[in-house]
Scaffold this motif. Structure first.
Motif, PDB file in Angstrom:
ATOM      1  N   LYS A   9       0.815  -1.222   0.000  1.00 59.07           N
ATOM      2  CA  LYS A   9       0.000   0.000   0.000  1.00 59.07           C
ATOM      3  C   LYS A   9       0.848   1.272   0.000  1.00 59.07           C
ATOM      4  CE  LYS A   9      -4.041  -2.132   1.986  1.00 59.07           C
ATOM      5  NZ  LYS A   9      -4.729  -2.483   3.213  1.00 59.07           N
ATOM      6  N   ASP A  55      -1.487  -0.884  -4.610  1.00 58.94           N
ATOM      7  CA  ASP A  55      -2.703  -0.368  -3.969  1.00 58.94           C
ATOM      8  C   ASP A  55      -2.395   1.069  -3.538  1.00 58.94           C
ATOM      9  OD1 ASP A  55      -4.375   0.408  -1.729  1.00 58.94           O
ATOM     10  OD2 ASP A  55      -5.066  -1.665  -1.649  1.00 58.94           O
ATOM     11  N   LEU A  57      -3.635   4.801  -2.278  1.00 55.62           N
ATOM     12  CA  LEU A  57      -4.684   5.633  -1.682  1.00 55.62           C
ATOM     13  C   LEU A  57      -4.274   7.098  -1.806  1.00 55.62           C
ATOM     14  CD1 LEU A  57      -7.305   5.858   0.136  1.00 55.62           C
ATOM     15  CD2 LEU A  57      -5.705   6.089   2.053  1.00 55.62           C
ATOM     16  N   HIS A 103      -7.524   4.274  -4.880  1.00 58.77           N
ATOM     17  CA  HIS A 103      -8.544   4.563  -3.865  1.00 58.77           C
ATOM     18  C   HIS A 103      -8.407   6.023  -3.455  1.00 58.77           C
ATOM     19  CE1 HIS A 103      -9.164   0.222  -3.307  1.00 58.77           C
ATOM     20  NE2 HIS A 103      -7.877   0.171  -3.572  1.00 58.77           N
ATOM     21  N   VAL A 105      -9.618   9.100  -0.486  1.00 53.92           N
ATOM     22  CA  VAL A 105     -10.282   9.517   0.740  1.00 53.92           C
ATOM     23  C   VAL A 105     -10.064  11.019   0.819  1.00 53.92           C
ATOM     24  CG1 VAL A 105      -8.256   9.075   2.211  1.00 53.92           C
ATOM     25  CG2 VAL A 105     -10.512   9.073   3.224  1.00 53.92           C
ATOM     26  N   ALA A 120      -5.516   7.941   6.308  1.00 50.47           N
ATOM     27  CA  ALA A 120      -5.300   6.677   5.608  1.00 50.47           C
ATOM     28  C   ALA A 120      -5.475   5.466   6.516  1.00 50.47           C
ATOM     29  CB  ALA A 120      -3.896   6.656   5.002  1.00 50.47           C
ATOM     30  N   HIS A 123      -7.996   2.633   5.610  1.00 53.56           N
ATOM     31  CA  HIS A 123      -7.647   1.883   4.398  1.00 53.56           C
ATOM     32  C   HIS A 123      -6.398   1.014   4.622  1.00 53.56           C
ATOM     33  CE1 HIS A 123      -7.452   1.066   0.086  1.00 53.56           C
ATOM     34  NE2 HIS A 123      -6.142   1.175   0.214  1.00 53.56           N
TER      35      HIS A 123
END
Ligand code: G1P
Length: 301
Positions: A9, A55, A57, A103, A105, A120, A123
């Motif tokens: 991530k 992945d 974010l 992703h 936010v 974060a 997530h």
């Protein structure tokens, strides 16, 4: 031996207002400013993906819809290019769509980098993760993030990226107090100060925009009070981690000696565009001699 979990991530804070680039950033996020022909943010996502972080974010805010659109399909444009048989341009369109599992936010109140990272938590959960700041572009020919990920796993600590800067610039960065380790590329961080005056900076090791963090950082950030500039500083939370080696594993710095381009302010941004364009096979051969001639013209001033 315990199985080490691979880090997958990446968190990219992108909620800043980009006021240094007004009026360009009045209706467009600063992360979308092109560096040659690619938005600055795409270089950063590409770097994360190259290091195995698929992945991603993004911590965004109001006015950032263009970021989501850039990493998503654009059906009409794809259909038009397909109909024309223009596969070269179609590939360029698809490059950013197929990069990573994206992703988003929102940060809401922008209360600082530490606050952005805290957004974060949900997530990321309970795993180590990377943070990449969009203002820094690391040359893809130079290794940094992969090395930091390896050190995180090997040392079970938080890892920051350090760059030796001119003492006159240290007030622009988090500055680290460090101790040598057996490895010439790695130092132990014993202290951190956010944007110190040159006179009180612990060293000229500047923290640049790459971090690999343990999830324990979230608990620390929850209770980190606003610091420099009234913002919740990631630097302050890391300082606490560095001071509590027993519970946190401490903080180490990977010293970066490669090419870094700063797109955070106007002059550095212009330099980044020129450097990256001059290096490109499609633009460099014409740009380099022109630049040399252009620069020679200044001698007469
Ligand atoms: C942030 C961090 C700072 C770090 C810098 C790297 O500052 O707070 O510690 O050195 O990024 O780019 P910013 O540049 O967002 O003000």
């Amino acid at each position: 031996m315990a199985m080490t979990q691979r880090i997958t991530k990446a968190v990219i804070p992108a909620a800043g207002l980009g006021t240094r680039f007004l009026p360009a950033t009045k209706a467009m996020p600063k992360e979308m400013l092109p560096v040659v022909d690619k938005p600055a943010i795409q270089y950063v996502v590409e770097e994360a993906v190259r290091a195995g972080l698929t992945d991603v974010l993004m911590v965004t805010g109001r006015n950032k819809n263009a970021l989501e659109n850039h990493f998503d399909r654009v059906a009409e444009l794809e259909a038009t290019l397909e109909a024309k048989g223009d596969t070269v341009k179609l590939e360029k369109v698809n490059e950013s769509t197929d990069l990573a599992d994206m992703h988003y936010v929102r940060q809401g109140d922008p209360r600082g980098l530490g606050h952005a990272v805290l957004r974060a938590h949900m997530h990321v959960g309970d795993e180590p993760f990377a943070v990449l700041l969009g203002d820094d572009i690391i040359d893809e020919r130079d290794v940094l993030l992969t090395r930091m990920l390896d050190e995180q796993v090997a040392r079970d600590a938080c890892i920051v990226a350090l760059l030796e800067v001119d003492p006159d610039s240290i007030h622009l960065y988090g500055a680290a107090e460090v101790e040598e380790t057996d490895d010439p590329d790695v130092v132990r961080v014993t202290g951190l100060v956010e944007k110190p005056a040159k006179e009180v900076a612990p060293s000229n090791y500047a923290v640049i925009g790459r971090y690999v963090l343990k999830p324990e950082i979230f608990e620390v950030l929850e209770r980190t009070e606003p610091g420099k500039g009234g913002e919740i500083q990631l630097t302050d939370a890391l300082m606490e981690m560095a001071g509590d080696v027993e519970h946190t594993g401490g903080v180490y710095g990977v010293v970066f000696r490669g090419r870094r381009y700063d797109t955070g302010d106007k002059l550095d941004y212009i330099k980044a565009v020129i450097q990256l364009a001059a290096d490109r096979d499609d633009l460099g051969p014409e740009l380099r001699p022109w630049l040399a001639q252009f620069a020679a013209g200044f001698d007469q001033d």
